[in-house]
Scaffold this motif. Structure first.
Motif, PDB file in Angstrom:
ATOM      1  N   ARG A   5       0.802  -1.222   0.000  1.00 14.10           N
ATOM      2  CA  ARG A   5       0.000   0.000   0.000  1.00 14.10           C
ATOM      3  C   ARG A   5       0.834   1.271   0.000  1.00 14.10           C
ATOM      4  N   GLU A   6       2.143   1.146  -0.034  1.00 15.60           N
ATOM      5  CA  GLU A   6       3.010   2.322  -0.089  1.00 15.60           C
ATOM      6  C   GLU A   6       4.067   2.126  -1.157  1.00 15.60           C
ATOM      7  N   ALA A   7       4.332   3.200  -1.883  1.00 12.48           N
ATOM      8  CA  ALA A   7       5.344   3.125  -2.932  1.00 12.48           C
ATOM      9  C   ALA A   7       6.133   4.423  -2.975  1.00 12.48           C
ATOM     10  N   VAL A   8       7.360   4.298  -3.442  1.00 12.44           N
ATOM     11  CA  VAL A   8       8.224   5.450  -3.691  1.00 12.44           C
ATOM     12  C   VAL A   8       8.593   5.433  -5.172  1.00 12.44           C
ATOM     13  N   ILE A   9       8.411   6.553  -5.839  1.00  9.92           N
ATOM     14  CA  ILE A   9       8.765   6.678  -7.263  1.00  9.92           C
ATOM     15  C   ILE A   9      10.055   7.479  -7.344  1.00  9.92           C
ATOM     16  N   ILE A  10      11.103   6.869  -7.903  1.00  6.30           N
ATOM     17  CA  ILE A  10      12.413   7.510  -7.982  1.00  6.30           C
ATOM     18  C   ILE A  10      12.762   7.766  -9.442  1.00  6.30           C
ATOM     19  N   GLY A  11      13.060   9.012  -9.781  1.00  2.23           N
ATOM     20  CA  GLY A  11      13.439   9.351 -11.150  1.00  2.23           C
ATOM     21  C   GLY A  11      13.985  10.753 -11.224  1.00  2.23           C
ATOM     22  N   ASN A  12      14.648  11.051 -12.325  1.00  5.61           N
ATOM     23  CA  ASN A  12      15.218  12.378 -12.552  1.00  5.61           C
ATOM     24  C   ASN A  12      14.297  13.163 -13.478  1.00  5.61           C
ATOM     25  N   PRO A  13      13.525  14.119 -12.965  1.00  6.76           N
ATOM     26  CA  PRO A  13      12.556  14.838 -13.790  1.00  6.76           C
ATOM     27  C   PRO A  13      13.184  15.740 -14.841  1.00  6.76           C
ATOM     28  N   ALA A  14      14.501  15.915 -14.802  1.00  7.02           N
ATOM     29  CA  ALA A  14      15.187  16.749 -15.797  1.00  7.02           C
ATOM     30  C   ALA A  14      15.838  15.911 -16.886  1.00  7.02           C
ATOM     31  N   SER A  15      15.544  14.600 -16.918  1.00  4.12           N
ATOM     32  CA  SER A  15      16.237  13.703 -17.837  1.00  4.12           C
ATOM     33  C   SER A  15      15.300  13.117 -18.873  1.00  4.12           C
ATOM     34  N   VAL A  35      -2.669   2.525  -3.856  1.00  2.00           N
ATOM     35  CA  VAL A  35      -1.286   2.587  -3.381  1.00  2.00           C
ATOM     36  C   VAL A  35      -0.898   4.044  -3.141  1.00  2.00           C
ATOM     37  N   ARG A  36      -0.518   4.364  -1.925  1.00  2.00           N
ATOM     38  CA  ARG A  36      -0.055   5.723  -1.619  1.00  2.00           C
ATOM     39  C   ARG A  36       1.369   5.870  -2.136  1.00  2.00           C
ATOM     40  N   ALA A  37       1.563   6.795  -3.082  1.00  2.00           N
ATOM     41  CA  ALA A  37       2.859   6.917  -3.766  1.00  2.00           C
ATOM     42  C   ALA A  37       3.483   8.278  -3.504  1.00  2.00           C
ATOM     43  N   GLU A  38       4.760   8.266  -3.137  1.00  2.00           N
ATOM     44  CA  GLU A  38       5.535   9.493  -2.978  1.00  2.00           C
ATOM     45  C   GLU A  38       6.533   9.599  -4.129  1.00  2.00           C
ATOM     46  N   ILE A  39       6.774  10.814  -4.590  1.00  2.00           N
ATOM     47  CA  ILE A  39       7.756  11.061  -5.648  1.00  2.00           C
ATOM     48  C   ILE A  39       9.036  11.572  -5.008  1.00  2.00           C
ATOM     49  N   TRP A  40      10.126  10.860  -5.251  1.00  2.00           N
ATOM     50  CA  TRP A  40      11.434  11.268  -4.752  1.00  2.00           C
ATOM     51  C   TRP A  40      12.335  11.552  -5.955  1.00  2.00           C
ATOM     52  N   PRO A  41      12.432  12.813  -6.385  1.00  2.00           N
ATOM     53  CA  PRO A  41      13.259  13.131  -7.556  1.00  2.00           C
ATOM     54  C   PRO A  41      14.748  13.070  -7.236  1.00  2.00           C
ATOM     55  N   THR A  42      15.517  12.620  -8.208  1.00  2.00           N
ATOM     56  CA  THR A  42      16.971  12.580  -8.027  1.00  2.00           C
ATOM     57  C   THR A  42      17.573  13.912  -8.458  1.00  2.00           C
ATOM     58  N   GLU A  43      18.734  14.228  -7.887  1.00  2.00           N
ATOM     59  CA  GLU A  43      19.376  15.516  -8.144  1.00  2.00           C
ATOM     60  C   GLU A  43      20.800  15.391  -8.652  1.00  2.00           C
ATOM     61  N   ARG A  44      21.364  14.178  -8.636  1.00  2.00           N
ATOM     62  CA  ARG A  44      22.767  14.004  -9.011  1.00  2.00           C
ATOM     63  C   ARG A  44      23.017  12.520  -9.295  1.00  2.00           C
ATOM     64  N   PRO A  45      24.131  12.187  -9.921  1.00  2.00           N
ATOM     65  CA  PRO A  45      24.459  10.777 -10.135  1.00  2.00           C
ATOM     66  C   PRO A  45      24.536  10.018  -8.811  1.00  2.00           C
ATOM     67  N   GLU A  46      24.056   8.780  -8.814  1.00  2.00           N
ATOM     68  CA  GLU A  46      24.037   7.876  -7.669  1.00  2.00           C
ATOM     69  C   GLU A  46      23.019   8.272  -6.593  1.00  2.00           C
ATOM     70  N   HIS A  47      22.281   9.357  -6.825  1.00  2.00           N
ATOM     71  CA  HIS A  47      21.275   9.766  -5.840  1.00  2.00           C
ATOM     72  C   HIS A  47      20.167   8.725  -5.742  1.00  2.00           C
ATOM     73  N   ALA A  48      19.841   8.067  -6.878  1.00  2.00           N
ATOM     74  CA  ALA A  48      18.793   7.042  -6.854  1.00  2.00           C
ATOM     75  C   ALA A  48      19.164   5.889  -5.929  1.00  2.00           C
ATOM     76  N   THR A  49      20.442   5.575  -5.843  1.00  2.00           N
ATOM     77  CA  THR A  49      20.899   4.516  -4.937  1.00  2.00           C
ATOM     78  C   THR A  49      20.656   4.932  -3.486  1.00  2.00           C
ATOM     79  N   ALA A  55      14.252   4.117   1.175  1.00  2.00           N
ATOM     80  CA  ALA A  55      12.872   3.658   0.971  1.00  2.00           C
ATOM     81  C   ALA A  55      12.544   2.419   1.787  1.00  2.00           C
ATOM     82  N   GLY A  56      13.552   1.726   2.276  1.00  2.00           N
ATOM     83  CA  GLY A  56      13.301   0.541   3.094  1.00  2.00           C
ATOM     84  C   GLY A  56      12.605  -0.549   2.308  1.00  2.00           C
ATOM     85  N   ALA A  57      11.611  -1.187   2.938  1.00  2.00           N
ATOM     86  CA  ALA A  57      10.952  -2.355   2.340  1.00  2.00           C
ATOM     87  C   ALA A  57       9.748  -1.996   1.482  1.00  2.00           C
TER      88      ALA A  57
END
Length: 292
Positions: A5-15, A35-49, A55-57
């Motif tokens: 029921r929870e999700a995190v969306i990871i991506g670079n909105p400038a790419s 599903v409750r979804a949060e957007i976590w935008p990346t800002e630099r290389p390796e930020h998605a890692t 984000a945990g489990a």
């Protein structure tokens, strides 16, 4: 997707094809599906890692291409599941898994799809640092091409960028040999694909026997890069038949590669440059739960 029921969306909105509008649309579709979804935008290389680690489990949706997925899987919690929103250039893993390339259909697949466990490759450099890869490692020629494709060129030319830079590297660069040890044999090559899956560069096939679930890597060896331009081999590539039908290939759980004569030989993982030889590669069976 019961119990999730929870999700995190990871991506670079400038790419490239990734934008905040697309990420918000994905979040809205997931939320309509419960599903409750949060957007976590990346800002630099390796930020998605880094973000995947935080984000945990939860369900982690990698929004982008194979490079974004690669960063995410290298930070993913062992109890997390991966969802894929294929907004990249080649989308190799999405194609391999049969995930739709349409944003809305991919979101519905995240909501309604099944969870499967796939193998991951693991590269280990001379310093003992390890990095996972989902699709393939490339040694030598194609890694040199990846180094030539800047983000600006990739954004403007998309898949054409790799073909153009491949010709540039072929015509203007020295492509040093290296030695690959696998299956009890040692072979020389100037280009090698260590494949976890069949697809390469989109919907081209590199390795006929490769599978995301067989616990092995298929190594395709090219001793002389100019052979790729031979009419019969070029026809094989362009008609999207496996390169492994024309080049030596072996299926193994582990591979080692080392430079010859002190040459600097680059390596790419899932389309992103990652260091130079010497390096070893192994398979991690059933390591990644992913929705398809």
């Amino acid at each position: 997707m019961r119990g999730m029921r929870e999700a995190v969306i990871i991506g670079n909105p400038a790419s490239g094809r990734v934008s905040m509008r697309r990420l918000k649309l994905c979040a809205e579709i997931l939320e309509r599906g419960g599903v409750r979804a949060e957007i976590w935008p990346t800002e630099r290389p390796e930020h998605a890692t880094e973000l995947a680690t935080l984000a945990g489990a939860r369900l982690v949706v990698a929004a982008g291409g194979d490079g974004t997925i690669n960063e995410v899987i290298n930070g993913l919690h062992r109890d997390a599941r991966l969802g894929i929103l294929p907004l990249g250039t080649a989308n190799v893993l999405a194609r391999e898994l049969g995930i739709p390339l349409s944003l809305e259909r991919a979101c519905h697949r995240i909501l309604e799809g099944e969870t499967v466990r796939i193998d991951l490759g693991v590269a280990r450099n001379a310093s003992g640092v390890e990095r996972r890869f989902a699709c393939m490692a490339g040694i030598g020629f194609d890694a040199s091409v990846v180094l030539e494709v800047t983000p600006g060129i990739k954004r403007r030319l998309r898949r054409t960028a790799f073909a153009l830079m491949a010709f540039k590297v072929f015509l203007t660069s020295e492509i040093p040999p290296f030695e690959v040890s696998c299956g009890g044999e040692r072979r020389r090559a100037r280009f090698a694909i260590v494949a976890n899956g069949r697809n390469y560069g989109g919907d081209f096939w590199s390795a006929e026997r490769a599978s995301l679930t067989n616990g092995r890597l298929e190594v395709v060896l090219v001793e002389r890069v100019r052979r790729l331009l031979r009419p019969d081999i070029l026809a094989t590539i362009l008609s999207k038949r496996p390169l492994s039908r024309r080049m030596p290939a072996v299926s193994v759980p582990r591979v080692e590669a080392a430079p010859l004569g002190g040459a600097s030989v680059p390596v790419q993982l899932d389309g992103e440059a990652w260091g130079h030889l010497p390096m070893s590669f192994r398979v991690e069976p059933s390591a990644l739960p992913v929705l398809r």
